[in-house]
Design an enzyme around this catalytic site. Structure first.
Site, PDB file in Angstrom:
ATOM      1  N   GLN A  87      11.543  11.286  -5.113  1.00  0.00           N
ATOM      2  CA  GLN A  87      12.441  12.274  -4.500  1.00  0.00           C
ATOM      3  C   GLN A  87      13.826  11.674  -4.294  1.00  0.00           C
ATOM      4  OE1 GLN A  87      11.324  15.020  -1.123  1.00  0.00           O
ATOM      5  NE2 GLN A  87      12.321  13.464   0.111  1.00  0.00           N
ATOM      6  N   ASP A 109       9.243   8.383  -0.229  1.00  0.00           N
ATOM      7  CA  ASP A 109       9.251   9.393  -1.297  1.00  0.00           C
ATOM      8  C   ASP A 109      10.242   8.913  -2.361  1.00  0.00           C
ATOM      9  OD1 ASP A 109       7.457  11.410  -0.064  1.00  0.00           O
ATOM     10  OD2 ASP A 109       8.997  11.373   1.479  1.00  0.00           O
ATOM     11  N   HIS A 154      10.646   8.775  10.422  1.00  0.00           N
ATOM     12  CA  HIS A 154      11.817   9.667  10.513  1.00  0.00           C
ATOM     13  C   HIS A 154      12.855   9.087  11.487  1.00  0.00           C
ATOM     14  CE1 HIS A 154       8.656  12.795   9.473  1.00  0.00           C
ATOM     15  NE2 HIS A 154       9.568  13.040   8.566  1.00  0.00           N
ATOM     16  N   GLU A 193      12.503   5.844   1.582  1.00  0.00           N
ATOM     17  CA  GLU A 193      12.036   5.247   0.324  1.00  0.00           C
ATOM     18  C   GLU A 193      10.573   5.576   0.042  1.00  0.00           C
ATOM     19  OE1 GLU A 193      14.722   1.359  -0.597  1.00  0.00           O
ATOM     20  OE2 GLU A 193      12.806   1.032   0.404  1.00  0.00           O
TER      21      GLU A 193
END
Ligand code: PAF
Length: 277
Positions: free
Chosen positions: A149, A146, A33, A144
Site C-alpha cells: 500500500q 502495509d 497508529h 510500513e
C-alpha cells in the site's frame, strides 16, 4: 482536539494552517497508529487523523460489516496523543454519489495483496486521493506494515504530481513479534498464541538470505510448507525487490520479504525489510 465530520468545515478550519500532516486510518486504533501520529506531529504544526472504514476497498465477502468500529475510544486515544483534528466523515459525505471515477492502477497493484484481494488497491487509492484533496496535507504518514500500500501510494503521489510528502512509520510489534493490526482483534486465544509464527517464518528467510542463501523460490516454498503444516493457509510468502515489488533476483539488494496467511477466518499480513547490503 476538534472532531469534524463534514468537508466544508474541515477546509475552513484548515485554511489558517501552514503545515498539515495527515494520518489516514480506518479507526480501531492501536499503538501502531499512535506511532504514526507521533511522526505526524513532528512533521507539521497541525495533525489531522481521518477515521473512515472505506467500503470501496473491501470485497463483498470481506469483513466490512464486522470491521471493528471503536470511535469513542479512538477519539480518546487521539486526544491523549495531541492530535489537533479528527476527521470522521460518513459514507454519505465521502461518497455522496456512486464513486464512478477511480484510478487505473499500475501492475505493481496486481501482485501480492492485489492478486489476493482484487479491487483492494483501487479502493485504497480512491479514498486516499480524496482525503488528500480534502485535507491538502503537506505530509501524510502510512505504516510500513502495509508495505505494498505504501509503495502504491508513493507512486500515485509521484505520477499524479501531488504535493504531499509520504512518510513511512515502522511496524510496531507485540512481544512475540506479531505486527500490531486491528484485525488481530479477530484472533481467539489459541490463534493469538500461533500468530507470531508468520513473522518468525519471514525472519527465518531473512536470516538465510543474510547468511548467503539466494535460492529465493526454495526459501519461499519451504516457509509456505512449514506454515501450512502448522495449520495456516498461506496466500503468499514472497521475496521481492523493495522498490518495485518484482520477484527478487540473485544480484538484487534491498529486499523485502512479504507474507499473508490465514488462521481459520483471520487473515494476517506482514513483511520484513532487509537493508541493502
Ligand atoms: O491502511 C489503512 O488503514 C487503509 O487502507 C487506509 C490507508 C486508511 C485507506 O482506507
Amino acid at each position: 482536539m476538534e472532531i469534524i465530520t463534514d468537508i466544508a468545515p474541515l477546509r475552513a478550519r484548515l485554511q489558517c494552517e501552514t503545515s498539515i500532516a495527515l494520518v489516514p486510518t480506518m479507526g480501531n486504533l492501536h499503538t501502531g497508529h499512535l506511532s504514526l501520529v507521533q511522526i505526524a506531529r513532528q512533521r507539521a504544526g497541525c495533525t489531522v487523523v481521518s477515521i473512515f472504514v472505506n467500503r470501496l476497498q473491501f470485497a463483498p465477502h470481506e469483513d466490512y460489516d464486522c470491521y471493528p468500529r471503536t470511535q469513542e475510544n479512538d477519539c480518546r486515544l487521539l486526544e491523549e496523543s495531541g492530535v489537533d483534528i479528527v476527521f470522521i466523515p460518513s459514507e454519505k459525505i465521502l461518497y455522496p454519489v456512486p464513486q464512478e471515477f477511480q484510478l487505473l492502477l499500475p501492475p505493481v497493484a496486481d501482485t501480492l495483496e492485489g492478486a489476493c484481494r482484487p479491487g483492494f488497491f483501487r479502493g485504497v487509492t480512491t479514498v486516499v486521493l480524496k482525503l488528500f484533496n480534502i485535507v491538502q496535507p503537506h505530509v501524510a504518514v502510512f505504516g510500513e506494515k502495509d508495505y505494498q500500500q505504501l509503495q502504491i501510494v508513493r507512486r500515485m503521489v509521484t505520477q499524479l504530481n501531488l504535493s504531499v510528502d509520504i512518510v513511512a512509520g515502522q511496524t510496531i510489534r507485540a512481544e512475540d513479534g506479531l505486527a500490531l493490526s486491528s484485525r488481530n482483534n479477530y484472533l481467539d486465544v489459541i490463534q493469538r498464541q500461533k500468530a507470531g509464527e508468520l513473522v518468525r517464518s519471514l525472519r527465518k528467510i531473512g536470516e538465510s538470505i543474510v547468511s548467503g542463501n539466494r535460492n529465493f523460490p526454495q526459501l519461499e516454498w519451504s516457509a509456505i510448507e512449514q506454515l501450512n503444516m502448522h495449520g495456516w493457509k498461506v496466500d503468499y510468502v514472497a521475496v521481492r525487490q523493495q522498490c518495485t515489488l518484482l520477484p527478487a533476483t540473485v544480484c538484487d539488494s534491498g529486499l523485502v520479504i512479504l507474507g499473508a496467511a490465514w488462521l481459520d477466518k483471520v487473515r494476517l499480513i506482514d513483511n520484513l525489510l532487509l537493508a541493502p547490503s
